[in-house]
Design a protein around this motif. Structure first.
Motif, PDB file in Angstrom:
ATOM      1  N   ALA A  92      -8.759  11.801   3.354  1.00  0.00           N
ATOM      2  CA  ALA A  92      -8.215  11.910   4.706  1.00  0.00           C
ATOM      3  C   ALA A  92      -8.453  10.630   5.497  1.00  0.00           C
ATOM      4  O   ALA A  92      -7.611  10.197   6.273  1.00  0.00           O
ATOM      5  N   TRP A  93      -9.587   9.979   5.290  1.00  0.00           N
ATOM      6  CA  TRP A  93      -9.899   8.743   6.000  1.00  0.00           C
ATOM      7  C   TRP A  93      -8.891   7.664   5.639  1.00  0.00           C
ATOM      8  O   TRP A  93      -8.351   6.984   6.507  1.00  0.00           O
ATOM      9  N   GLY A  94      -8.616   7.497   4.348  1.00  0.00           N
ATOM     10  CA  GLY A  94      -7.656   6.493   3.899  1.00  0.00           C
ATOM     11  C   GLY A  94      -6.259   6.783   4.415  1.00  0.00           C
ATOM     12  O   GLY A  94      -5.532   5.879   4.823  1.00  0.00           O
ATOM     13  N   VAL A 119      -3.477   9.153  -1.544  1.00  0.00           N
ATOM     14  CA  VAL A 119      -4.023   7.961  -0.899  1.00  0.00           C
ATOM     15  C   VAL A 119      -5.351   7.619  -1.561  1.00  0.00           C
ATOM     16  O   VAL A 119      -6.349   8.303  -1.351  1.00  0.00           O
ATOM     17  N   PRO A 120      -5.373   6.556  -2.393  1.00  0.00           N
ATOM     18  CA  PRO A 120      -6.637   6.169  -3.012  1.00  0.00           C
ATOM     19  C   PRO A 120      -7.620   5.677  -1.952  1.00  0.00           C
ATOM     20  O   PRO A 120      -7.228   5.056  -0.969  1.00  0.00           O
ATOM     21  N   GLU A 121      -8.895   5.944  -2.171  1.00  0.00           N
ATOM     22  CA  GLU A 121      -9.910   5.488  -1.220  1.00  0.00           C
ATOM     23  C   GLU A 121     -10.024   3.969  -1.237  1.00  0.00           C
ATOM     24  O   GLU A 121     -10.145   3.327  -0.207  1.00  0.00           O
ATOM     25  N   VAL A 122      -9.971   3.378  -2.442  1.00  0.00           N
ATOM     26  CA  VAL A 122     -10.070   1.931  -2.594  1.00  0.00           C
ATOM     27  C   VAL A 122      -8.979   1.479  -3.562  1.00  0.00           C
ATOM     28  O   VAL A 122      -8.775   2.086  -4.607  1.00  0.00           O
ATOM     29  N   LEU A 179       0.832  -1.204   0.000  1.00  0.00           N
ATOM     30  CA  LEU A 179       0.000   0.000   0.000  1.00  0.00           C
ATOM     31  C   LEU A 179       0.867   1.255   0.000  1.00  0.00           C
ATOM     32  O   LEU A 179       0.549   2.233  -0.675  1.00  0.00           O
ATOM     33  N   ALA A 180       1.964   1.223   0.726  1.00  0.00           N
ATOM     34  CA  ALA A 180       2.885   2.365   0.726  1.00  0.00           C
ATOM     35  C   ALA A 180       3.422   2.629  -0.680  1.00  0.00           C
ATOM     36  O   ALA A 180       3.561   3.783  -1.100  1.00  0.00           O
TER      37      ALA A 180
END
Length: 78
Positions: free
Chosen positions: A56-58, A32-35, A22-23
């Motif tokens: 921001a959540w991701g 930062v993609p949401e999905v 993911l990094a």
């Protein structure tokens, strides 16, 4: 969320590997993609013209997972 689920179920090594993948996705997209799909590509959700980026959540979930894994690595080295 999947990384944290693997972590809490005791699959620490797989969670750590997934976190590193993911990094790489975050670095490649510079956001930062949401999905993200299994291939590491940002996913466009139904009704969207393009993948939702810089959520921001991701970003918060990534930081949380990275912190948990980093703490575990530190403890196992001590």
């Amino acid at each position: 969320m999947e990384i944290l689920g693997k972590w809490t179920s005791g699959d620490e090594e797989v969670a750590r590997e997934d976190l590193l993948k993911l990094a790489e996705v975050i670095q490649r997209h510079q956001a930062v993609p949401e999905v993200v799909n299994k291939r590491g590509r940002a996913v466009r959700l139904l009704g969207q013209k393009e993948a939702n980026m810089q959520m921001a959540w991701g970003a918060g979930m990534f930081v949380l997972a990275a912190t948990i894994v980093a703490d575990w690595i530190k403890k196992t080295r001590d």
